[in-house]
Design a protein around this motif. Structure first.
Motif, PDB file in Angstrom:
ATOM      1  N   GLU A  42       0.823  -1.209   0.000  1.00 31.00           N
ATOM      2  CA  GLU A  42       0.000   0.000   0.000  1.00 31.00           C
ATOM      3  C   GLU A  42       0.861   1.266   0.000  1.00 31.00           C
ATOM      4  OE1 GLU A  42      -2.716  -0.424   3.275  1.00 31.00           O
ATOM      5  OE2 GLU A  42      -3.518  -2.286   2.443  1.00 31.00           O
ATOM      6  N   ALA A  43       2.032   1.196   0.624  1.00 32.84           N
ATOM      7  CA  ALA A  43       2.928   2.354   0.643  1.00 32.84           C
ATOM      8  C   ALA A  43       3.509   2.630  -0.737  1.00 32.84           C
ATOM      9  CB  ALA A  43       4.051   2.131   1.652  1.00 32.84           C
ATOM     10  N   LEU A  44       3.851   1.572  -1.461  1.00 31.31           N
ATOM     11  CA  LEU A  44       4.463   1.741  -2.782  1.00 31.31           C
ATOM     12  C   LEU A  44       3.435   1.993  -3.876  1.00 31.31           C
ATOM     13  CD1 LEU A  44       7.180  -1.053  -2.665  1.00 31.31           C
ATOM     14  CD2 LEU A  44       7.471   1.408  -2.289  1.00 31.31           C
ATOM     15  N   LEU A  45       2.245   1.440  -3.718  1.00 36.43           N
ATOM     16  CA  LEU A  45       1.217   1.538  -4.748  1.00 36.43           C
ATOM     17  C   LEU A  45      -0.087   2.080  -4.162  1.00 36.43           C
ATOM     18  CD1 LEU A  45       1.869  -1.992  -6.279  1.00 36.43           C
ATOM     19  CD2 LEU A  45       2.507   0.202  -7.312  1.00 36.43           C
ATOM     20  N   PRO A  46      -0.052   3.299  -3.620  1.00 32.43           N
ATOM     21  CA  PRO A  46      -1.289   3.826  -3.033  1.00 32.43           C
ATOM     22  C   PRO A  46      -2.351   4.067  -4.100  1.00 32.43           C
ATOM     23  CG  PRO A  46       0.390   5.532  -3.067  1.00 32.43           C
ATOM     24  CD  PRO A  46       1.039   4.256  -3.532  1.00 32.43           C
ATOM     25  N   GLU A  47      -3.566   3.858  -3.724  1.00 33.36           N
ATOM     26  CA  GLU A  47      -4.707   4.035  -4.629  1.00 33.36           C
ATOM     27  C   GLU A  47      -4.710   5.442  -5.222  1.00 33.36           C
ATOM     28  OE1 GLU A  47      -7.906   2.091  -6.305  1.00 33.36           O
ATOM     29  OE2 GLU A  47      -6.673   1.226  -4.748  1.00 33.36           O
ATOM     30  N   GLY A  48      -4.744   5.523  -6.537  1.00 37.76           N
ATOM     31  CA  GLY A  48      -4.865   6.807  -7.213  1.00 37.76           C
ATOM     32  C   GLY A  48      -3.596   7.626  -7.357  1.00 37.76           C
ATOM     33  N   ALA A  49      -2.509   7.185  -6.779  1.00 38.49           N
ATOM     34  CA  ALA A  49      -1.259   7.947  -6.871  1.00 38.49           C
ATOM     35  C   ALA A  49      -0.531   7.588  -8.162  1.00 38.49           C
ATOM     36  CB  ALA A  49      -0.361   7.656  -5.679  1.00 38.49           C
ATOM     37  N   SER A  50       0.112   8.589  -8.740  1.00 37.29           N
ATOM     38  CA  SER A  50       0.921   8.319  -9.925  1.00 37.29           C
ATOM     39  C   SER A  50       2.136   9.238  -9.906  1.00 37.29           C
ATOM     40  CB  SER A  50       0.112   8.525 -11.208  1.00 37.29           C
ATOM     41  OG  SER A  50      -0.252   9.879 -11.322  1.00 37.29           O
ATOM     42  N   ALA A  51       3.224   8.715 -10.374  1.00 40.41           N
ATOM     43  CA  ALA A  51       4.475   9.465 -10.497  1.00 40.41           C
ATOM     44  C   ALA A  51       5.350   8.697 -11.466  1.00 40.41           C
ATOM     45  CB  ALA A  51       5.174   9.606  -9.149  1.00 40.41           C
ATOM     46  N   LEU A  52       6.191   9.407 -12.197  1.00 43.09           N
ATOM     47  CA  LEU A  52       7.102   8.731 -13.115  1.00 43.09           C
ATOM     48  C   LEU A  52       8.180   7.966 -12.363  1.00 43.09           C
ATOM     49  CD1 LEU A  52       7.493  11.368 -15.957  1.00 43.09           C
ATOM     50  CD2 LEU A  52       6.157   9.247 -15.964  1.00 43.09           C
ATOM     51  N   LEU A  53       8.505   8.451 -11.175  1.00 46.53           N
ATOM     52  CA  LEU A  53       9.505   7.790 -10.348  1.00 46.53           C
ATOM     53  C   LEU A  53       8.997   7.706  -8.920  1.00 46.53           C
ATOM     54  CD1 LEU A  53      12.353   6.621  -9.817  1.00 46.53           C
ATOM     55  CD2 LEU A  53      13.158   8.976  -9.561  1.00 46.53           C
ATOM     56  N   VAL A  54       9.090   6.514  -8.351  1.00 43.19           N
ATOM     57  CA  VAL A  54       8.758   6.284  -6.949  1.00 43.19           C
ATOM     58  C   VAL A  54      10.031   5.786  -6.278  1.00 43.19           C
ATOM     59  CG1 VAL A  54       7.363   4.951  -5.324  1.00 43.19           C
ATOM     60  CG2 VAL A  54       6.371   5.717  -7.507  1.00 43.19           C
ATOM     61  N   VAL A  55      10.389   6.412  -5.181  1.00 48.33           N
ATOM     62  CA  VAL A  55      11.586   6.021  -4.450  1.00 48.33           C
ATOM     63  C   VAL A  55      11.180   5.406  -3.116  1.00 48.33           C
ATOM     64  CG1 VAL A  55      13.738   6.796  -3.394  1.00 48.33           C
ATOM     65  CG2 VAL A  55      12.921   7.876  -5.502  1.00 48.33           C
ATOM     66  N   ALA A  56      11.662   4.204  -2.859  1.00 46.68           N
ATOM     67  CA  ALA A  56      11.505   3.578  -1.550  1.00 46.68           C
ATOM     68  C   ALA A  56      12.763   3.903  -0.764  1.00 46.68           C
ATOM     69  CB  ALA A  56      11.330   2.072  -1.689  1.00 46.68           C
ATOM     70  N   ASP A  57      12.662   4.865   0.138  1.00 50.56           N
ATOM     71  CA  ASP A  57      13.790   5.268   0.974  1.00 50.56           C
ATOM     72  C   ASP A  57      13.869   4.298   2.146  1.00 50.56           C
ATOM     73  OD1 ASP A  57      15.721   6.466   2.505  1.00 50.56           O
ATOM     74  OD2 ASP A  57      14.710   8.404   2.655  1.00 50.56           O
ATOM     75  N   MET A  58      14.882   3.435   2.133  1.00 54.62           N
ATOM     76  CA  MET A  58      14.973   2.339   3.095  1.00 54.62           C
ATOM     77  C   MET A  58      16.075   2.537   4.136  1.00 54.62           C
ATOM     78  SD  MET A  58      14.131  -0.798   0.511  1.00 54.62           S
ATOM     79  CE  MET A  58      13.330  -1.873   1.685  1.00 54.62           C
ATOM     80  N   GLY A  59      16.441   3.776   4.383  1.00 50.30           N
ATOM     81  CA  GLY A  59      17.499   4.064   5.345  1.00 50.30           C
ATOM     82  C   GLY A  59      17.171   3.669   6.769  1.00 50.30           C
ATOM     83  N   ASP A  60      15.882   3.503   7.081  1.00 52.01           N
ATOM     84  CA  ASP A  60      15.474   3.116   8.434  1.00 52.01           C
ATOM     85  C   ASP A  60      14.794   1.753   8.463  1.00 52.01           C
ATOM     86  OD1 ASP A  60      16.411   5.431   9.780  1.00 52.01           O
ATOM     87  OD2 ASP A  60      14.668   6.549   9.066  1.00 52.01           O
ATOM     88  N   VAL A  61      15.045   0.942   7.436  1.00 50.30           N
ATOM     89  CA  VAL A  61      14.521  -0.423   7.414  1.00 50.30           C
ATOM     90  C   VAL A  61      15.605  -1.343   7.954  1.00 50.30           C
ATOM     91  CG1 VAL A  61      13.690  -2.310   5.950  1.00 50.30           C
ATOM     92  CG2 VAL A  61      12.972   0.042   5.485  1.00 50.30           C
TER      93      VAL A  61
END
Length: 120
Positions: A42-61
């Motif tokens: 849901e965080a990566l593919l939220p309903e209705g959201a669109s962008a040419l680039l999506v970044v998963a910032d994983m510095g705190d994973v």
């Protein structure tokens, strides 16, 4: 708060979103495992959201298992079909090892910092 409550709170995955110059940045914190895979999806593919680039910032994973890897790969495929792409920024050493061992870093662009992703 008991130590068990504190451990459960820390282990949960949280996500925050922001947009910088048309790039949707999802900052993830916590552990990504079977129990948290829906949160990641849901965080990566939220309903209705669109962008040419999506970044998963994983510095705190602090942890990712095969469930999380599968979500990343499926999200990347789904974004590619929508003419978008997924990049990963700032993976911790533990996450970077899993991305490399599974070959995920050869399928999804991985960068040492968020700034590196935004420059690419």
């Amino acid at each position: 708060m008991t130590s068990n409550d504190e451990a459960e709170r820390i282990a949960r995955l949280s996500a925050e979103h922001r947009v910088v110059d048309g790039v949707r940045i999802t900052t993830l914190r916590g552990e990504i495992d079977y129990d948290e895979q829906d949160v990641l999806r849901e965080a990566l593919l939220p309903e209705g959201a669109s962008a040419l680039l999506v970044v998963a910032d994983m510095g705190d994973v602090t942890f990712i298992d095969s469930s999380g890897i599968n979500v990343l790969l499926r999200a990347s495929q789904q974004m590619a079909r929508a003419h978008s792409r997924l990049s990963i920024s700032a993976p911790t050493d533990a996450v970077r090892r899993v991305l490399a061992l599974t070959g995920t870093d050869t399928v999804i662009d991985c960068h040492a910092t968020l700034e590196d992703v935004l420059k690419s």
